[in-house]
Design a protein around this motif. Sequence first.
Motif, short mmCIF file in Angstrom:
data_model
loop_
_atom_site.label_atom_id
_atom_site.label_comp_id
_atom_site.label_asym_id
_atom_site.label_seq_id
_atom_site.Cartn_x
_atom_site.Cartn_y
_atom_site.Cartn_z
N ALA A 1 14.02 50.13 37.95
CA ALA A 1 14.22 48.70 38.15
C ALA A 1 15.72 48.43 38.14
CB ALA A 1 13.51 47.88 37.07
N GLY A 2 16.14 47.44 38.91
CA GLY A 2 17.57 47.23 39.12
C GLY A 2 18.32 46.68 37.93
N PRO B 1 16.42 52.57 47.87
CA PRO B 1 15.45 51.48 47.99
C PRO B 1 14.01 51.93 47.79
CG PRO B 1 17.09 51.35 49.73
CD PRO B 1 17.32 52.65 49.03
N TRP C 1 12.84 53.77 45.66
CA TRP C 1 12.50 53.81 44.24
C TRP C 1 11.99 52.45 43.75
CZ3 TRP C 1 17.63 56.41 42.23
CH2 TRP C 1 17.65 57.76 42.65
N ALA C 2 12.31 51.40 44.46
CA ALA C 2 11.96 50.05 44.02
C ALA C 2 10.45 49.83 44.09
CB ALA C 2 12.68 49.01 44.87
N ARG D 1 7.67 44.95 46.96
CA ARG D 1 7.98 43.53 46.97
C ARG D 1 7.70 42.98 48.38
NH1 ARG D 1 8.26 44.57 42.25
NH2 ARG D 1 10.04 44.40 40.85
N THR E 1 16.60 39.90 40.44
CA THR E 1 15.75 41.05 40.72
C THR E 1 16.52 42.09 41.53
OG1 THR E 1 13.94 39.46 40.88
CG2 THR E 1 13.47 41.74 41.50
N ALA F 1 15.85 45.28 42.17
CA ALA F 1 15.03 46.10 43.06
C ALA F 1 14.80 45.39 44.39
CB ALA F 1 13.71 46.44 42.38
N LEU G 1 17.89 45.50 46.53
CA LEU G 1 18.02 46.79 47.20
C LEU G 1 17.17 46.83 48.47
CD1 LEU G 1 17.76 49.30 44.21
CD2 LEU G 1 19.83 48.70 45.45
#
Length: 216
Positions: free
Chosen positions: A71-72, A109, A111-112, A115, A171, A173, A176
Motif C-alpha cells: 500500500a502506498g 503499479p 503491486w497495488a 481500484r 491513496t 496505490a 500509482l
Amino acid sequence: MNDYDVLRVFCAPHGGYGNRLGVVRDGSVLPGRAERQAFAARLGFSETVFVDDPERGVIDIYTPTLRLPFAGHPCVGAAWLLDVPEVVTPAGVVGARQDGEFCWIEARPEWAPPRTLRQYATAAEVDDLPVPPPGAGEWVYAWAWEDEPAGRIRARGFPGRDDGIDEDEATGAAALLLTDRLGRALNITQGAGSQLLTAPQPDGWVELGGRVLLER
C-alpha cells in the motif's frame, strides 16, 4: 498495547490534512496475523504498519479488515519514520529516498490492490460526489483534471468496505495506478486537501512522494 506512532502521510504544503497511519515499530510485540489484524481494527486507521526489521525496512500492512501485500501511504510513512533506503513488503522491495520536505518511494503499479479509476468531467463533480454506503464492494478512485497541462488532478477515494473507512483521505496505490494509466507525472489533491506527487520511471516503475508528519 500503546507503543505505536501515528503519522500523517501526504500532508498539504502548510502541514495539514494527510492520511493517518499507525506504526508499531516493534512488530515482535504482536507477532501473529490475528493479533495484528485485531489491533489494526482497534486503531481504525485506513492502514496500520507493523515493523518486523527496522534496519532492513521489513513491514507488514493491515487495514481494519484485511492484510495487504503493498500500500502506498504505509510505505511512504514507514520509509520516512525508519529513514531507510528501501522498504520490504510481501509484494516486493520498495525503493525510498528523502528529498527536502518530501519522502519518495518507487514501486510497481501491479503491486497495488485493485481500484476502479473513474474519471469525471470537472473537479467540482468530484467534490460533489456522495460517499457510497458502507459495503458497496467496489473501491472507487474518482478523479478529474484541475489543470491538465500542469498535471494537476482532483481525486477522492471510496473503499466501499464495511470497516468504518467510508472515504480514504490519501491513496498512494491508486495514485500509482492512475500515473501508470496516464503515463505522466501528476500532482494530486485528494480528500480534504492531501497532496500526492507521482512520476513515471523507467521499466514500468512509478515514483510516489509526499510530506509526512509525526502526530504522536
